[in-house]
Scaffold this motif. Sequence first.
Motif, PDB file in Angstrom:
ATOM      1  N   ILE A 177       4.374  -4.553 -26.405  1.00 20.15           N
ATOM      2  CA  ILE A 177       3.032  -4.420 -26.706  1.00 20.15           C
ATOM      3  C   ILE A 177       2.669  -4.058 -25.400  1.00 20.15           C
ATOM      4  CG2 ILE A 177       0.785  -5.633 -28.267  1.00 20.15           C
ATOM      5  CD1 ILE A 177       2.826  -5.825 -30.714  1.00 20.15           C
ATOM      6  N   ARG A 178       2.539  -5.618 -25.142  1.00 20.26           N
ATOM      7  CA  ARG A 178       2.057  -5.587 -23.961  1.00 20.26           C
ATOM      8  C   ARG A 178       2.546  -4.677 -22.304  1.00 20.26           C
ATOM      9  NH1 ARG A 178       4.282  -9.612 -20.603  1.00 20.26           N
ATOM     10  NH2 ARG A 178       6.123  -9.386 -21.618  1.00 20.26           N
ATOM     11  N   GLU A 179       3.350  -3.844 -22.908  1.00 20.54           N
ATOM     12  CA  GLU A 179       3.765  -2.699 -21.606  1.00 20.54           C
ATOM     13  C   GLU A 179       2.553  -2.049 -22.277  1.00 20.54           C
ATOM     14  OE1 GLU A 179       5.978  -2.845 -18.976  1.00 20.54           O
ATOM     15  OE2 GLU A 179       4.668  -1.113 -18.574  1.00 20.54           O
ATOM     16  N   SER A 180       2.354  -1.555 -23.153  1.00 24.42           N
ATOM     17  CA  SER A 180       2.050  -0.465 -23.662  1.00 24.42           C
ATOM     18  C   SER A 180      -0.154   0.133 -23.285  1.00 24.42           C
ATOM     19  CB  SER A 180       1.964  -0.223 -25.037  1.00 24.42           C
ATOM     20  OG  SER A 180       3.187  -0.139 -25.260  1.00 24.42           O
ATOM     21  N   PHE A 195       9.977   8.016 -30.893  1.00 19.52           N
ATOM     22  CA  PHE A 195      10.076   8.614 -30.199  1.00 19.52           C
ATOM     23  C   PHE A 195       8.857   9.330 -29.032  1.00 19.52           C
ATOM     24  CE2 PHE A 195      11.183  12.801 -27.606  1.00 19.52           C
ATOM     25  CZ  PHE A 195      12.435  11.906 -27.494  1.00 19.52           C
ATOM     26  N   LEU A 196       7.772   9.919 -29.613  1.00 15.87           N
ATOM     27  CA  LEU A 196       6.321   9.963 -28.700  1.00 15.87           C
ATOM     28  C   LEU A 196       5.356   8.699 -28.339  1.00 15.87           C
ATOM     29  CD1 LEU A 196       4.946  12.990 -31.874  1.00 15.87           C
ATOM     30  CD2 LEU A 196       6.449  13.120 -29.309  1.00 15.87           C
ATOM     31  N   HIS A 197       5.849   7.538 -29.416  1.00 18.90           N
ATOM     32  CA  HIS A 197       5.139   6.664 -28.376  1.00 18.90           C
ATOM     33  C   HIS A 197       6.139   6.558 -26.937  1.00 18.90           C
ATOM     34  CE1 HIS A 197       4.378   2.358 -27.166  1.00 18.90           C
ATOM     35  NE2 HIS A 197       3.588   2.310 -27.595  1.00 18.90           N
ATOM     36  N   GLY A 198       6.974   5.816 -27.176  1.00 19.47           N
ATOM     37  CA  GLY A 198       8.096   5.915 -26.460  1.00 19.47           C
ATOM     38  C   GLY A 198       7.927   6.514 -24.953  1.00 19.47           C
ATOM     39  N   ALA A 199       7.274   8.806 -25.493  1.00 14.84           N
ATOM     40  CA  ALA A 199       7.029   9.426 -24.231  1.00 14.84           C
ATOM     41  C   ALA A 199       5.773   9.195 -23.988  1.00 14.84           C
ATOM     42  CB  ALA A 199       7.435  11.165 -25.234  1.00 14.84           C
ATOM     43  N   ALA A 200       4.844   8.592 -24.612  1.00 16.65           N
ATOM     44  CA  ALA A 200       4.120   8.314 -23.208  1.00 16.65           C
ATOM     45  C   ALA A 200       4.145   7.696 -23.002  1.00 16.65           C
ATOM     46  CB  ALA A 200       2.352   8.079 -24.979  1.00 16.65           C
ATOM     47  N   LEU A 201       4.954   6.074 -22.774  1.00 10.90           N
ATOM     48  CA  LEU A 201       5.408   5.316 -21.568  1.00 10.90           C
ATOM     49  C   LEU A 201       5.661   5.340 -21.063  1.00 10.90           C
ATOM     50  CD1 LEU A 201       5.087   2.380 -22.339  1.00 10.90           C
ATOM     51  CD2 LEU A 201       7.204   2.048 -22.933  1.00 10.90           C
ATOM     52  N   LEU A 202       6.971   6.921 -21.318  1.00 12.39           N
ATOM     53  CA  LEU A 202       7.410   7.359 -20.246  1.00 12.39           C
ATOM     54  C   LEU A 202       6.513   8.409 -19.344  1.00 12.39           C
ATOM     55  CD1 LEU A 202      10.967   7.820 -21.969  1.00 12.39           C
ATOM     56  CD2 LEU A 202      10.708   6.487 -19.754  1.00 12.39           C
ATOM     57  N   GLU A 236      -0.455   0.949 -31.669  1.00 13.87           N
ATOM     58  CA  GLU A 236      -1.107   0.532 -33.681  1.00 13.87           C
ATOM     59  C   GLU A 236       0.716   0.693 -33.555  1.00 13.87           C
ATOM     60  OE1 GLU A 236      -2.785   2.432 -37.493  1.00 13.87           O
ATOM     61  OE2 GLU A 236      -3.249   2.691 -35.422  1.00 13.87           O
ATOM     62  N   LEU A 237       1.454   1.371 -33.145  1.00 14.85           N
ATOM     63  CA  LEU A 237       2.902   1.632 -33.985  1.00 14.85           C
ATOM     64  C   LEU A 237       3.606  -0.033 -33.403  1.00 14.85           C
ATOM     65  CD1 LEU A 237       4.841   3.122 -35.675  1.00 14.85           C
ATOM     66  CD2 LEU A 237       5.766   4.297 -33.458  1.00 14.85           C
ATOM     67  N   PRO A 238       3.490   0.114 -32.499  1.00 12.94           N
ATOM     68  CA  PRO A 238       4.795  -1.807 -31.907  1.00 12.94           C
ATOM     69  C   PRO A 238       4.109  -3.339 -32.585  1.00 12.94           C
ATOM     70  CG  PRO A 238       3.424  -0.493 -30.511  1.00 12.94           C
ATOM     71  CD  PRO A 238       3.148   0.910 -31.383  1.00 12.94           C
ATOM     72  N   ALA A 239       2.399  -3.132 -32.927  1.00 10.51           N
ATOM     73  CA  ALA A 239       1.966  -3.881 -33.488  1.00 10.51           C
ATOM     74  C   ALA A 239       2.594  -4.181 -35.385  1.00 10.51           C
ATOM     75  CB  ALA A 239       0.263  -3.774 -33.236  1.00 10.51           C
ATOM     76  N   TYR A 240       2.256  -2.998 -35.486  1.00  7.12           N
ATOM     77  CA  TYR A 240       2.956  -3.117 -36.857  1.00  7.12           C
ATOM     78  C   TYR A 240       4.542  -3.196 -37.335  1.00  7.12           C
ATOM     79  CZ  TYR A 240       4.624  -1.033 -41.201  1.00  7.12           C
ATOM     80  OH  TYR A 240       4.561  -0.683 -42.546  1.00  7.12           O
TER      81      TYR A 240
END
Length: 297
Positions: free
Chosen positions: A254-257, A192-199, A265-269
Amino acid sequence: MNTAAERTDAKPAVTVIGLGEMGSALAGAFLDGGHPTTVWNRTPERADPLVARGADRSETVRDAVAASPLVVVSVKGNATARAVLEASGDALSGRSVLNLTDGTSAEARAVAEWVRGQGARYLHGQIMTIAPGIGAAETVVFYGGSDAVFRDFRPALALLGGRATLVSADAGVPALYGMAVHGTMWGALNGFLHGAALLSSEGIEMRRFLDDAGPSVAALLASFPVIADEIDRGEYATPYGALQHHLPSIEDLIRESGDRNIDVELPAYTLGLVNEAVQDGHAEDSYARLIEHFRKE
Ligand SMILES: NC(=O)c1ccc[n+]([C@@H]2O[C@H](COP(=O)([O-])OP(=O)(O)OC[C@H]3O[C@@H](n4cnc5c(N)ncnc54)[C@H](OP(=O)(O)O)[C@@H]3O)[C@@H](O)[C@H]2O)c1
């Protein structure tokens, strides 16, 4: 004034050992529920607010244990829980111990075995809330160990949390339940927090996102029973949404991030897990197949 043990209230006397943030909340709940409550803490002054509310303070662990049929322990770590109980000597015999101290399953089992060796009954509890949540109808506590203790003191346990479940006769299992919930929580929170960083990198507020995407996020929880059944059966065949179909979406993330200078790191994992399963020949299986990675057998 009569001590807690001498009063003739219908409600059984309870002793609470350990008056940190949680132990104080537990003792407060028993007091509010009308149980004669005896308390002991290594640092005695911490009992003062509870004594002011009607609790009896014991000078020694032995006196505290002797005061009540139900002895509740809430301290820092199960090694401490056992060390404190050891100080009660033979007073433990015939009592029921409810240990609400967090630790591993093996630590809980070790305390259980030792307590039973002293001639006492043992129940372990895993509290799934913070101190202010003690007593709430929706508060979950997982119990494991003596079903007789669970039954005999059920009304007292209900004062701690409305959702009390005896999950096993094994005192180690509540800790596992708690860890499974917490592990799920951290995984979901990180995503959720990774998504929040994206948004937020796009200037989108999370409340607005949740208003729009809430049902989509909630659908995740709704999928857990299907995943649970697959894991329990050990069968991962699926007509839709197989692992190979996750790959492009994870790569996009991963590309978008990366483009937005957001940690990958999280989606790469996640990509590593899915790739590993696909390379092992499980491209057509459901996501639940990844349980095999975590088992490391
Ligand atoms: N706080 C929460 O929201 C929460 C939520 C769920 C579960 N829990 C669990 O509840 C248990 C207690 O947590 P807490 O938050 O109440 O901790 P805390 O506020 O840090 O209090 C720790 C307690 O352990 C006692 N203690 C520590 N070392 C001791 C020793 N060597 N001998 C005797 N007593 C000792 C402390 O006594 P002194 O006062 O003398 O230092 C105090 O009573 C832990 O297992 C924790 O994981 C807490």
